[in-house]
Design a protein around this motif. Structure first.
Motif, PDB file in Angstrom:
ATOM      1  N   ASN A   1       1.399  -1.163  -0.047  1.00  0.00           N
ATOM      2  CA  ASN A   1      -0.365   0.042  -0.009  1.00  0.00           C
ATOM      3  C   ASN A   1       0.834   1.002   0.085  1.00  0.00           C
ATOM      4  N   VAL A   2       0.570   2.463  -0.880  1.00  0.00           N
ATOM      5  CA  VAL A   2       1.250   3.330  -0.339  1.00  0.00           C
ATOM      6  C   VAL A   2       0.471   4.598  -0.739  1.00  0.00           C
ATOM      7  N   LYS A   3       0.351   5.630  -0.016  1.00  0.00           N
ATOM      8  CA  LYS A   3      -0.378   6.995  -0.697  1.00  0.00           C
ATOM      9  C   LYS A   3       1.058   8.343  -0.221  1.00  0.00           C
ATOM     10  N   VAL A   4       0.970   8.794  -1.267  1.00  0.00           N
ATOM     11  CA  VAL A   4       1.401   9.957  -0.920  1.00  0.00           C
ATOM     12  C   VAL A   4       0.426  11.615  -0.645  1.00  0.00           C
ATOM     13  N   LEU A   5       1.689  11.675   0.290  1.00  0.00           N
ATOM     14  CA  LEU A   5       0.454  13.491   1.163  1.00  0.00           C
ATOM     15  C   LEU A   5       1.904  14.115   0.406  1.00  0.00           C
ATOM     16  N   PHE A   6       1.272  15.071  -0.482  1.00  0.00           N
ATOM     17  CA  PHE A   6       1.885  16.088  -0.704  1.00  0.00           C
ATOM     18  C   PHE A   6       2.100  17.259  -0.324  1.00  0.00           C
ATOM     19  N   ASN A   7       1.202  17.530   0.399  1.00  0.00           N
ATOM     20  CA  ASN A   7       1.024  18.769   1.294  1.00  0.00           C
ATOM     21  C   ASN A   7       1.628  18.595   2.554  1.00  0.00           C
ATOM     22  N   ALA A   8       2.231  17.582   2.745  1.00  0.00           N
ATOM     23  CA  ALA A   8       2.992  17.402   4.107  1.00  0.00           C
ATOM     24  C   ALA A   8       4.139  16.752   3.356  1.00  0.00           C
ATOM     25  N   SER A   9       5.143  16.594   2.090  1.00  0.00           N
ATOM     26  CA  SER A   9       5.493  16.075   1.507  1.00  0.00           C
ATOM     27  C   SER A   9       6.535  14.510   2.317  1.00  0.00           C
TER      28      SER A   9
END
Length: 59
Positions: A16-24
Protein backbone atom coordinates in the motif's frame (compact mmCIF):
# COMPACT_ATOMS: atom_id res chain seq x y z
CA UNK A 1 -3.15 8.09 -9.04
CA UNK A 2 0.10 9.97 -8.94
CA UNK A 3 3.22 9.00 -10.82
CA UNK A 4 4.99 8.21 -7.53
CA UNK A 5 2.14 6.06 -6.17
CA UNK A 6 2.00 4.13 -9.43
CA UNK A 7 5.72 3.43 -9.54
CA UNK A 8 5.96 2.43 -5.88
CA UNK A 9 2.78 0.36 -6.11
CA UNK A 10 4.38 -1.78 -8.82
CA UNK A 11 7.58 -2.32 -6.80
CA UNK A 12 8.05 -5.82 -5.35
CA UNK A 13 6.93 -6.06 -1.74
CA UNK A 14 4.88 -2.84 -1.65
CA UNK A 15 1.39 -3.52 -0.33
CA UNK A 16 0.00 0.00 0.00
CA UNK A 17 1.28 3.50 -0.76
CA UNK A 18 -0.07 7.01 -0.25
CA UNK A 19 1.65 10.26 -1.23
CA UNK A 20 0.92 13.17 1.12
CA UNK A 21 1.92 16.13 -1.02
CA UNK A 22 0.92 18.75 1.56
CA UNK A 23 3.24 17.15 4.11
CA UNK A 24 5.93 16.16 1.56
CA UNK A 25 5.73 12.57 2.79
CA UNK A 26 5.09 9.14 1.44
CA UNK A 27 3.44 6.47 3.57
CA UNK A 28 4.12 2.97 2.32
CA UNK A 29 3.34 -0.45 3.71
CA UNK A 30 5.84 -3.00 2.48
CA UNK A 31 7.26 -6.43 3.18
CA UNK A 32 10.77 -5.82 4.48
CA UNK A 33 11.86 -9.26 3.30
CA UNK A 34 11.32 -8.07 -0.29
CA UNK A 35 12.32 -4.39 -0.22
CA UNK A 36 13.40 -1.57 2.08
CA UNK A 37 13.12 2.20 2.45
CA UNK A 38 16.32 2.82 0.48
CA UNK A 39 14.97 0.83 -2.49
CA UNK A 40 11.75 2.84 -2.41
CA UNK A 41 13.70 6.10 -2.18
CA UNK A 42 15.63 5.04 -5.28
CA UNK A 43 12.36 4.51 -7.17
CA UNK A 44 11.29 8.06 -6.29
CA UNK A 45 14.71 9.47 -7.23
CA UNK A 46 14.59 7.64 -10.57
CA UNK A 47 11.35 9.51 -11.30
CA UNK A 48 13.24 12.80 -10.95
CA UNK A 49 12.23 13.76 -7.42
CA UNK A 50 14.52 14.52 -4.48
CA UNK A 51 14.31 12.40 -1.35
CA UNK A 52 15.45 14.22 1.77
CA UNK A 53 15.47 11.16 4.03
CA UNK A 54 14.08 7.65 4.12
CA UNK A 55 12.96 7.23 7.70
CA UNK A 56 11.07 4.08 8.53
CA UNK A 57 8.55 3.81 11.33
CA UNK A 58 7.23 0.40 12.26
CA UNK A 59 3.49 0.13 12.69
Amino acid sequence: MTKIEGALGKHDGVKNVKVLFNASKIKAEFDDSETNADDLANVVTDLGYTVKSSKVKAL
